[in-house]
Write a protein that holds these residues in place. Structure first.
Motif, PDB file in Angstrom:
ATOM      1  N   ALA A  16      -7.937   4.160  -3.299  1.00  0.00           N
ATOM      2  CA  ALA A  16      -8.864   4.220  -2.363  1.00  0.00           C
ATOM      3  C   ALA A  16      -8.964   5.528  -1.573  1.00  0.00           C
ATOM      4  O   ALA A  16      -7.831   6.066  -1.352  1.00  0.00           O
ATOM      5  N   LEU A  17     -10.084   5.998  -1.506  1.00  0.00           N
ATOM      6  CA  LEU A  17     -10.279   7.421  -0.881  1.00  0.00           C
ATOM      7  C   LEU A  17     -11.080   7.491   0.268  1.00  0.00           C
ATOM      8  O   LEU A  17     -11.117   8.692   1.000  1.00  0.00           O
ATOM      9  N   ASP A  49      -9.849   9.337   8.874  1.00  0.00           N
ATOM     10  CA  ASP A  49     -10.176   9.032   7.182  1.00  0.00           C
ATOM     11  C   ASP A  49      -9.664   7.637   7.040  1.00  0.00           C
ATOM     12  O   ASP A  49      -9.191   6.901   7.882  1.00  0.00           O
ATOM     13  N   LEU A  50      -9.683   7.254   5.736  1.00  0.00           N
ATOM     14  CA  LEU A  50      -9.331   5.731   5.412  1.00  0.00           C
ATOM     15  C   LEU A  50      -7.817   5.539   5.848  1.00  0.00           C
ATOM     16  O   LEU A  50      -7.651   4.343   6.474  1.00  0.00           O
ATOM     17  N   LEU A  51      -6.861   6.432   5.564  1.00  0.00           N
ATOM     18  CA  LEU A  51      -5.314   5.983   5.670  1.00  0.00           C
ATOM     19  C   LEU A  51      -5.259   5.755   7.317  1.00  0.00           C
ATOM     20  O   LEU A  51      -4.583   4.934   7.639  1.00  0.00           O
ATOM     21  N   SER A  52      -5.518   6.833   8.005  1.00  0.00           N
ATOM     22  CA  SER A  52      -5.185   6.953   9.372  1.00  0.00           C
ATOM     23  C   SER A  52      -6.071   5.518  10.268  1.00  0.00           C
ATOM     24  O   SER A  52      -5.541   4.883  10.965  1.00  0.00           O
ATOM     25  N   THR A  53      -7.412   5.233   9.620  1.00  0.00           N
ATOM     26  CA  THR A  53      -7.902   4.137  10.063  1.00  0.00           C
ATOM     27  C   THR A  53      -7.321   2.920   9.871  1.00  0.00           C
ATOM     28  O   THR A  53      -7.237   2.200  10.652  1.00  0.00           O
ATOM     29  N   LEU A  54      -6.914   2.640   8.457  1.00  0.00           N
ATOM     30  CA  LEU A  54      -6.223   1.442   8.223  1.00  0.00           C
ATOM     31  C   LEU A  54      -5.098   1.216   9.183  1.00  0.00           C
ATOM     32  O   LEU A  54      -4.677   0.190   9.577  1.00  0.00           O
ATOM     33  N   LEU A  55      -4.090   2.213   9.235  1.00  0.00           N
ATOM     34  CA  LEU A  55      -2.848   2.172   9.764  1.00  0.00           C
ATOM     35  C   LEU A  55      -3.317   1.789  11.540  1.00  0.00           C
ATOM     36  O   LEU A  55      -2.510   1.237  12.027  1.00  0.00           O
ATOM     37  N   ILE A  67       0.754  -1.239   0.140  1.00  0.00           N
ATOM     38  CA  ILE A  67       0.246  -0.149  -0.043  1.00  0.00           C
ATOM     39  C   ILE A  67       0.873   1.170  -0.059  1.00  0.00           C
ATOM     40  O   ILE A  67       1.901   1.240   0.763  1.00  0.00           O
ATOM     41  N   VAL A  68       0.498   2.064  -0.929  1.00  0.00           N
ATOM     42  CA  VAL A  68       1.042   3.408  -0.944  1.00  0.00           C
ATOM     43  C   VAL A  68       0.420   4.497  -0.378  1.00  0.00           C
ATOM     44  O   VAL A  68      -0.881   4.720  -1.250  1.00  0.00           O
ATOM     45  N   GLY A  69       0.297   5.031   1.119  1.00  0.00           N
ATOM     46  CA  GLY A  69      -0.450   5.977   1.334  1.00  0.00           C
ATOM     47  C   GLY A  69      -0.065   7.493   1.047  1.00  0.00           C
ATOM     48  O   GLY A  69       1.285   7.931   1.373  1.00  0.00           O
ATOM     49  N   VAL A  70      -0.843   8.390   0.455  1.00  0.00           N
ATOM     50  CA  VAL A  70      -0.287   9.449  -0.033  1.00  0.00           C
ATOM     51  C   VAL A  70      -1.111  10.526   0.791  1.00  0.00           C
ATOM     52  O   VAL A  70      -2.165  10.628   1.006  1.00  0.00           O
ATOM     53  N   THR A  71      -0.335  11.429   1.441  1.00  0.00           N
ATOM     54  CA  THR A  71      -0.944  12.625   2.391  1.00  0.00           C
ATOM     55  C   THR A  71      -0.683  14.134   1.565  1.00  0.00           C
ATOM     56  O   THR A  71       0.116  13.998   0.475  1.00  0.00           O
ATOM     57  N   GLY A  72      -1.304  15.002   2.153  1.00  0.00           N
ATOM     58  CA  GLY A  72      -1.263  16.391   1.207  1.00  0.00           C
ATOM     59  C   GLY A  72      -0.189  17.358   1.652  1.00  0.00           C
ATOM     60  O   GLY A  72      -0.322  18.401   1.839  1.00  0.00           O
ATOM     61  N   GLY A  73       1.190  16.784   1.271  1.00  0.00           N
ATOM     62  CA  GLY A  73       2.075  17.735   1.045  1.00  0.00           C
ATOM     63  C   GLY A  73       2.775  17.859  -0.421  1.00  0.00           C
ATOM     64  O   GLY A  73       2.159  17.050  -1.283  1.00  0.00           O
ATOM     65  N   ILE A  74       3.263  18.953  -0.655  1.00  0.00           N
ATOM     66  CA  ILE A  74       3.828  19.374  -1.999  1.00  0.00           C
ATOM     67  C   ILE A  74       4.480  18.260  -2.621  1.00  0.00           C
ATOM     68  O   ILE A  74       4.372  17.967  -3.800  1.00  0.00           O
ATOM     69  N   ALA A  75       5.149  17.630  -1.856  1.00  0.00           N
ATOM     70  CA  ALA A  75       6.035  16.402  -2.348  1.00  0.00           C
ATOM     71  C   ALA A  75       5.207  15.279  -2.965  1.00  0.00           C
ATOM     72  O   ALA A  75       5.868  14.272  -3.866  1.00  0.00           O
ATOM     73  N   VAL A 127       0.692  -2.797  -6.392  1.00  0.00           N
ATOM     74  CA  VAL A 127       0.398  -1.543  -5.709  1.00  0.00           C
ATOM     75  C   VAL A 127      -1.194  -0.824  -5.311  1.00  0.00           C
ATOM     76  O   VAL A 127      -1.871  -0.573  -6.563  1.00  0.00           O
ATOM     77  N   GLN A 128      -1.483  -0.922  -4.302  1.00  0.00           N
ATOM     78  CA  GLN A 128      -2.799  -0.126  -4.107  1.00  0.00           C
ATOM     79  C   GLN A 128      -2.447   1.067  -3.301  1.00  0.00           C
ATOM     80  O   GLN A 128      -1.735   1.338  -2.350  1.00  0.00           O
ATOM     81  N   VAL A 129      -2.808   2.200  -3.983  1.00  0.00           N
ATOM     82  CA  VAL A 129      -2.726   3.860  -3.498  1.00  0.00           C
ATOM     83  C   VAL A 129      -4.099   4.062  -2.648  1.00  0.00           C
ATOM     84  O   VAL A 129      -5.092   3.768  -2.945  1.00  0.00           O
ATOM     85  N   ILE A 130      -3.710   4.690  -1.443  1.00  0.00           N
ATOM     86  CA  ILE A 130      -4.745   5.386  -0.548  1.00  0.00           C
ATOM     87  C   ILE A 130      -4.443   6.725  -0.431  1.00  0.00           C
ATOM     88  O   ILE A 130      -3.169   7.080  -0.250  1.00  0.00           O
ATOM     89  N   MET A 131      -5.282   7.711  -0.754  1.00  0.00           N
ATOM     90  CA  MET A 131      -5.121   9.090  -0.622  1.00  0.00           C
ATOM     91  C   MET A 131      -5.969   9.837   0.317  1.00  0.00           C
ATOM     92  O   MET A 131      -7.002   9.451   0.639  1.00  0.00           O
TER      93      MET A 131
END
Length: 190
Positions: free
Chosen positions: A64-65, A106-112, A13-21, A38-42
């Motif tokens: 996954a959003l 959110d999905l990413l924090s809940t999943l972790l 899983i690649v989790g993407v958070t809201g930074g410029i990078a 690769v499953q992406v979660i944003m």
């Protein structure tokens, strides 16, 4: 002649958070999907920097959003099936704080929170230098390290804000090599 069997790729899983990078993540996903499933979660804020459509095309699957149940599947449970590694890149100061304090909004924090480091979770902090060096951020990072999260430390370079300092997301090749090392593979696409 029998058709060749497709080798099952290791799921990450690649989790993407809201930074410029986050603008670098499409290249990372494109390179990772050669060797991995690769499953992406944003997060919602990540979508301000890169679109789910872009990452969906590059990963070959829907991004996954949300926490919305789909066909009876609870995403923060079902997405973890057969996962061998989770990467959070970029990881903002805000997301690190949420993770350190157990927030699951959110999905990413809940999943972790559900995962609880049962497989390697690699965090790539990426933020302005002063945010990175802030005592609250450093305490949050220390808490996460003590809980078993792995880190790829940020680089020192010219940042998007125009300042020079520590906080730049690690190079894509560094992230890819770290994932390969954790999973016992070698990169074929550098």
């Amino acid at each position: 002649m029998q058709p060749s069997k497709k080798l099952k790729k290791t799921k990450i899983i690649v989790g993407v958070t809201g930074g410029i990078a986050a603008y670098k993540i499409p290249d990372l996903v494109r390179k990772l999907q050669v060797n991995y499933d690769v499953q992406v979660i944003m997060t919602k804020s990540a979508q301000d920097f890169v679109t789910p459509t872009t990452l969906s095309v590059l990963s070959g699957k829907n991004v996954a959003l949300s926490l919305d149940v789909d066909n009876g599947l609870i995403p923060h449970i079902s997405l973890l099936q057969d996962v061998k590694l989770v990467l959070i890149a970029p990881m903002t100061a805000n997301f690190g704080a949420k993770l350190a304090h157990g927030f699951a909004d959110d999905l990413l924090s809940t999943l972790l929170l559900k995962l609880n480091c049962e497989v390697p979770v690699i965090l790539c902090p990426s933020m302005n230098t002063q945010m990175f060096l802030n005592v609250a951020t450093q305490e949050n990072l220390k808490t996460l390290k003590n809980r078993g999260y792995e880190f790829i430390e940020p680089r020192t370079s010219l940042l998007a804000c125009g300042e020079y300092g520590t906080g730049a997301m690690p190079e894509i090749t560094t992230i890819q090599a770290t994932i390969d090392a954790f999973l016992g593979k070698s990169s074929t696409n550098k």
